[in-house]
Write a protein that holds these residues in place. Structure first.
Motif, PDB file in Angstrom:
ATOM      1  N   LEU A  53      32.504  34.438  41.514  1.00 19.07           N
ATOM      2  CA  LEU A  53      33.546  35.459  41.474  1.00 19.07           C
ATOM      3  C   LEU A  53      32.926  36.797  41.815  1.00 19.07           C
ATOM      4  CD1 LEU A  53      34.705  33.226  39.332  1.00 19.07           C
ATOM      5  CD2 LEU A  53      36.288  35.055  38.771  1.00 19.07           C
ATOM      6  N   LYS A  54      33.291  37.349  42.976  1.00 13.15           N
ATOM      7  CA  LYS A  54      32.838  38.673  43.381  1.00 13.15           C
ATOM      8  C   LYS A  54      33.772  39.702  42.754  1.00 13.15           C
ATOM      9  CE  LYS A  54      30.833  37.111  47.746  1.00 13.15           C
ATOM     10  NZ  LYS A  54      30.795  37.306  49.215  1.00 13.15           N
ATOM     11  N   ILE A  55      33.213  40.607  41.987  1.00  9.91           N
ATOM     12  CA  ILE A  55      34.029  41.535  41.202  1.00  9.91           C
ATOM     13  C   ILE A  55      34.995  42.351  42.062  1.00  9.91           C
ATOM     14  CG2 ILE A  55      34.006  43.419  39.535  1.00  9.91           C
ATOM     15  CD1 ILE A  55      32.949  40.709  38.500  1.00  9.91           C
ATOM     16  N   PRO A  56      34.554  43.010  43.154  1.00  8.38           N
ATOM     17  CA  PRO A  56      35.507  43.804  43.946  1.00  8.38           C
ATOM     18  C   PRO A  56      36.677  42.977  44.472  1.00  8.38           C
ATOM     19  CG  PRO A  56      33.252  44.335  44.553  1.00  8.38           C
ATOM     20  CD  PRO A  56      33.175  43.120  43.679  1.00  8.38           C
ATOM     21  N   SER A  57      36.367  41.776  44.987  1.00  7.90           N
ATOM     22  CA  SER A  57      37.434  40.929  45.540  1.00  7.90           C
ATOM     23  C   SER A  57      38.340  40.381  44.449  1.00  7.90           C
ATOM     24  CB  SER A  57      36.824  39.772  46.328  1.00  7.90           C
ATOM     25  OG  SER A  57      36.066  40.252  47.411  1.00  7.90           O
ATOM     26  N   ALA A  58      37.735  40.019  43.300  1.00  9.79           N
ATOM     27  CA  ALA A  58      38.532  39.466  42.199  1.00  9.79           C
ATOM     28  C   ALA A  58      39.501  40.495  41.644  1.00  9.79           C
ATOM     29  CB  ALA A  58      37.613  38.963  41.092  1.00  9.79           C
ATOM     30  N   VAL A  59      39.092  41.761  41.655  1.00  9.03           N
ATOM     31  CA  VAL A  59      39.937  42.822  41.091  1.00  9.03           C
ATOM     32  C   VAL A  59      40.925  43.358  42.118  1.00  9.03           C
ATOM     33  CG1 VAL A  59      39.944  45.148  40.100  1.00  9.03           C
ATOM     34  CG2 VAL A  59      38.210  43.485  39.381  1.00  9.03           C
ATOM     35  N   PHE A  60      40.405  43.778  43.273  1.00 13.31           N
ATOM     36  CA  PHE A  60      41.263  44.458  44.251  1.00 13.31           C
ATOM     37  C   PHE A  60      41.771  43.541  45.364  1.00 13.31           C
ATOM     38  CE2 PHE A  60      38.422  47.777  42.536  1.00 13.31           C
ATOM     39  CZ  PHE A  60      39.382  48.578  41.947  1.00 13.31           C
ATOM     40  N   GLY A  61      41.234  42.329  45.452  1.00  9.41           N
ATOM     41  CA  GLY A  61      41.682  41.409  46.488  1.00  9.41           C
ATOM     42  C   GLY A  61      42.577  40.310  45.963  1.00  9.41           C
TER      43      GLY A  61
ATOM     44  N   GLU B 238      50.222  48.321  38.818  1.00 12.17           N
ATOM     45  CA  GLU B 238      50.267  49.238  37.675  1.00 12.17           C
ATOM     46  C   GLU B 238      49.083  49.006  36.737  1.00 12.17           C
ATOM     47  OE1 GLU B 238      53.266  50.652  34.058  1.00 12.17           O
ATOM     48  OE2 GLU B 238      53.893  49.081  35.460  1.00 12.17           O
ATOM     49  N   VAL B 239      48.691  47.746  36.599  1.00 11.66           N
ATOM     50  CA  VAL B 239      47.540  47.416  35.751  1.00 11.66           C
ATOM     51  C   VAL B 239      46.275  48.055  36.309  1.00 11.66           C
ATOM     52  CG1 VAL B 239      46.065  45.555  34.901  1.00 11.66           C
ATOM     53  CG2 VAL B 239      48.545  45.256  34.952  1.00 11.66           C
ATOM     54  N   LEU B 240      46.065  47.927  37.633  1.00 12.40           N
ATOM     55  CA  LEU B 240      44.867  48.467  38.259  1.00 12.40           C
ATOM     56  C   LEU B 240      44.867  49.992  38.250  1.00 12.40           C
ATOM     57  CD1 LEU B 240      44.558  46.047  41.312  1.00 12.40           C
ATOM     58  CD2 LEU B 240      43.410  45.909  39.106  1.00 12.40           C
ATOM     59  N   ILE B 241      46.014  50.595  38.459  1.00 12.70           N
ATOM     60  CA  ILE B 241      46.123  52.060  38.438  1.00 12.70           C
ATOM     61  C   ILE B 241      45.731  52.600  37.074  1.00 12.70           C
ATOM     62  CG2 ILE B 241      47.784  53.974  38.474  1.00 12.70           C
ATOM     63  CD1 ILE B 241      49.225  52.464  40.764  1.00 12.70           C
ATOM     64  N   LYS B 242      46.235  51.962  36.021  1.00 12.27           N
ATOM     65  CA  LYS B 242      45.930  52.421  34.667  1.00 12.27           C
ATOM     66  C   LYS B 242      44.494  52.087  34.250  1.00 12.27           C
ATOM     67  CE  LYS B 242      50.668  52.396  32.884  1.00 12.27           C
ATOM     68  NZ  LYS B 242      51.611  51.836  31.887  1.00 12.27           N
TER      69      LYS B 242
ATOM     70  N   PHE C 201      41.785  51.761  36.157  1.00 11.65           N
ATOM     71  CA  PHE C 201      40.723  52.466  36.878  1.00 11.65           C
ATOM     72  C   PHE C 201      41.032  53.936  37.132  1.00 11.65           C
ATOM     73  CE2 PHE C 201      40.154  48.000  37.880  1.00 11.65           C
ATOM     74  CZ  PHE C 201      38.789  47.842  37.677  1.00 11.65           C
ATOM     75  N   GLY C 202      42.157  54.420  36.643  1.00 17.14           N
ATOM     76  CA  GLY C 202      42.504  55.828  36.829  1.00 17.14           C
ATOM     77  C   GLY C 202      42.741  56.190  38.285  1.00 17.14           C
TER      78      GLY C 202
ATOM     79  N   SER D 221      48.238  55.696  43.639  1.00 18.10           N
ATOM     80  CA  SER D 221      48.736  54.633  44.521  1.00 18.10           C
ATOM     81  C   SER D 221      48.024  54.607  45.864  1.00 18.10           C
ATOM     82  CB  SER D 221      50.251  54.797  44.749  1.00 18.10           C
ATOM     83  OG  SER D 221      50.948  54.680  43.537  1.00 18.10           O
ATOM     84  N   LYS D 222      47.726  55.774  46.416  1.00 16.24           N
ATOM     85  CA  LYS D 222      47.069  55.843  47.720  1.00 16.24           C
ATOM     86  C   LYS D 222      45.639  55.299  47.636  1.00 16.24           C
ATOM     87  CE  LYS D 222      48.086  59.298  50.280  1.00 16.24           C
ATOM     88  NZ  LYS D 222      48.197  60.651  50.898  1.00 16.24           N
ATOM     89  N   GLU D 223      44.924  55.670  46.587  1.00 17.53           N
ATOM     90  CA  GLU D 223      43.551  55.184  46.400  1.00 17.53           C
ATOM     91  C   GLU D 223      43.533  53.669  46.217  1.00 17.53           C
ATOM     92  OE1 GLU D 223      41.533  59.058  44.176  1.00 17.53           O
ATOM     93  OE2 GLU D 223      42.698  57.587  43.027  1.00 17.53           O
ATOM     94  N   LEU D 224      44.487  53.166  45.446  1.00 19.57           N
ATOM     95  CA  LEU D 224      44.556  51.734  45.210  1.00 19.57           C
ATOM     96  C   LEU D 224      44.869  50.985  46.503  1.00 19.57           C
ATOM     97  CD1 LEU D 224      44.514  49.283  43.370  1.00 19.57           C
ATOM     98  CD2 LEU D 224      46.900  49.735  42.810  1.00 19.57           C
TER      99      LEU D 224
END
Length: 212
Positions: free
Chosen positions: A174-182, A188-192, A194-195, A198-201
């Protein structure tokens, strides 16, 4: 504790230990029959097994490098049948100068990483968020405990190569960047978490979403 309760507890612990790691083989080896496609492995007749079933030549050269300068060749039963039932697998990883193996983990295996060439900044993070990291060089080995996030970066001026080995024939990755953002985690979960806005996400998701 009653006798019946004790018996069931022993049975439960035995079942847990069986499923917690690769099972022990009950024969010398089991070379899978290539035509037998099932979750149940059928072994080739031992009289048909040759030395070639136990030799793999696919890591003599690096794999295909990504744009980021990292290449890996996982070696499992699917490409090296001789590993079947032996409870192990391995990988060759090559790094251009400055390239990284992103933070990742293997849910079913401990890994040892042997530096064949180069200088690698290598480490892992434990469950208390402590980082254990240092530069390892040619001839040195580092171990990454099962299930802990780890990473590597080539800090040298030339290409580096690592051979990694696992105490499971199916360690998982499990690659962390891909598992989280891919993945399909709700935005809404990711926005909250990681602070992010919407554009950054959206930018991160575009980078790590799998190519269809």
């Amino acid at each position: 504790m009653s006798l019946n309760t004790s018996i069931w507890l022993v049975i439960f612990l035995h079942i847990y230990s069986v499923f917690a790691s690769d099972s022990d083989s009950v024969q010398d080896f089991c070379i899978p029959r290539s035509e037998f496609l099932s979750i149940f492995v059928s072994c080739k007749n031992s009289s048909l097994v040759t030395v070639e079933d136990f030799v793999f030549s696919g890591i003599k050269s690096p794999g295909e490098f990504s744009k980021a300068g990292f290449a890996s060749i996982p070696v499992s039963v699917s490409v090296f049948p001789g590993l079947n039932t032996l409870g192990m697998s391995f990988v060759r990883a090559d790094f251009e100068p400055g390239s990284i193996n992103v933070p990742h983990y293997h849910p079913r295996a401990t890994e040892t990483a042997f530096v064949v060439e180069g200088k690698i900044y290598s480490g892992f993070v434990d469950s208390r968020n402590r980082v254990f990291a240092k530069v390892i060089e040619k001839g040195e080995v580092m171990v990454f405990p099962k299930g802990l996030v780890h990473f590597q970066m080539n800090i040298g001026d030339s290409r580096a190569t690592i051979l990694g080995s696992f105490n499971s024939q199916n360690p998982g990755l499990l690659k962390i960047p891909s598992a989280v953002f891919g993945s399909e985690i709700e935005e809404e979960v990711l926005i909250k978490a990681f602070g992010l806005n919407s554009k950054e996400l959206a930018k991160l998701k575009k980078k790590f979403l799998p190519i269809s």
